[in-house]
Design a protein around this motif. Structure first.
Motif, PDB file in Angstrom:
ATOM      1  N   CYS A  28       5.216  -8.241   2.139  1.00  0.00           N
ATOM      2  CA  CYS A  28       4.294  -7.383   2.894  1.00  0.00           C
ATOM      3  C   CYS A  28       4.159  -6.014   2.240  1.00  0.00           C
ATOM      4  CB  CYS A  28       4.775  -7.229   4.335  1.00  0.00           C
ATOM      5  SG  CYS A  28       4.485  -8.700   5.325  1.00  0.00           S
ATOM      6  N   ALA A  29       5.265  -5.479   1.770  1.00  0.00           N
ATOM      7  CA  ALA A  29       5.224  -4.176   1.101  1.00  0.00           C
ATOM      8  C   ALA A  29       4.383  -4.257  -0.174  1.00  0.00           C
ATOM      9  CB  ALA A  29       6.638  -3.706   0.782  1.00  0.00           C
ATOM     10  N   ALA A  32       0.688  -4.506   0.815  1.00  0.00           N
ATOM     11  CA  ALA A  32       0.176  -3.221   1.284  1.00  0.00           C
ATOM     12  C   ALA A  32      -0.047  -2.276   0.102  1.00  0.00           C
ATOM     13  CB  ALA A  32       1.151  -2.595   2.282  1.00  0.00           C
ATOM     14  N   VAL A  35      -3.229  -3.335  -1.697  1.00  0.00           N
ATOM     15  CA  VAL A  35      -4.416  -2.918  -0.948  1.00  0.00           C
ATOM     16  C   VAL A  35      -4.687  -1.432  -1.164  1.00  0.00           C
ATOM     17  CG1 VAL A  35      -5.306  -2.557   1.399  1.00  0.00           C
ATOM     18  CG2 VAL A  35      -4.313  -4.759   0.769  1.00  0.00           C
ATOM     19  N   GLU A  36      -3.633  -0.624  -1.111  1.00  0.00           N
ATOM     20  CA  GLU A  36      -3.795   0.818  -1.350  1.00  0.00           C
ATOM     21  C   GLU A  36      -4.325   1.088  -2.754  1.00  0.00           C
ATOM     22  OE1 GLU A  36      -3.425   3.628   0.478  1.00  0.00           O
ATOM     23  OE2 GLU A  36      -3.231   2.326   2.215  1.00  0.00           O
TER      24      GLU A  36
END
Length: 58
Positions: A28-29, A32, A35-36
Motif C-alpha cells: 500500500c505504501a 501510494a 500515485v503521488e
C-alpha cells in the motif's frame, strides 16, 4: 514444563498473518508513493505545457 512466565512460541499461522500484514502495508505504501509520483509528474507536465502555450501566443 512451561509456566505462565515463559512465552510460548507463536504458531506458524500467526507468523504468516504478521508477514502478510507487513507485506500488505508495504504494498500500500508503494502504491501510494507511485500515485503521488504520477500526480507530480502530471502537474509538472501541465505546467510546462501551459508555459509553452503562453509563450506561443506572444
Amino acid at each position: 514444563m512451561t509456566g505462565p512466565a515463559t512465552m510460548p512460541r507463536p504458531p506458524r499461522r500467526i507468523e504468516l498473518v504478521r508477514r502478510l500484514i507487513a507485506l500488505g502495508t508495504l504494498a500500500c505504501a508503494a502504491a501510494a508513493g507511485l500515485v503521488e509520483l504520477v500526480a507530480l509528474q502530471r502537474s509538472r507536465h501541465q505546467l510546462r505545457r501551459g508555459r509553452q502555450q503562453h509563450t506561443a501566443h506572444h
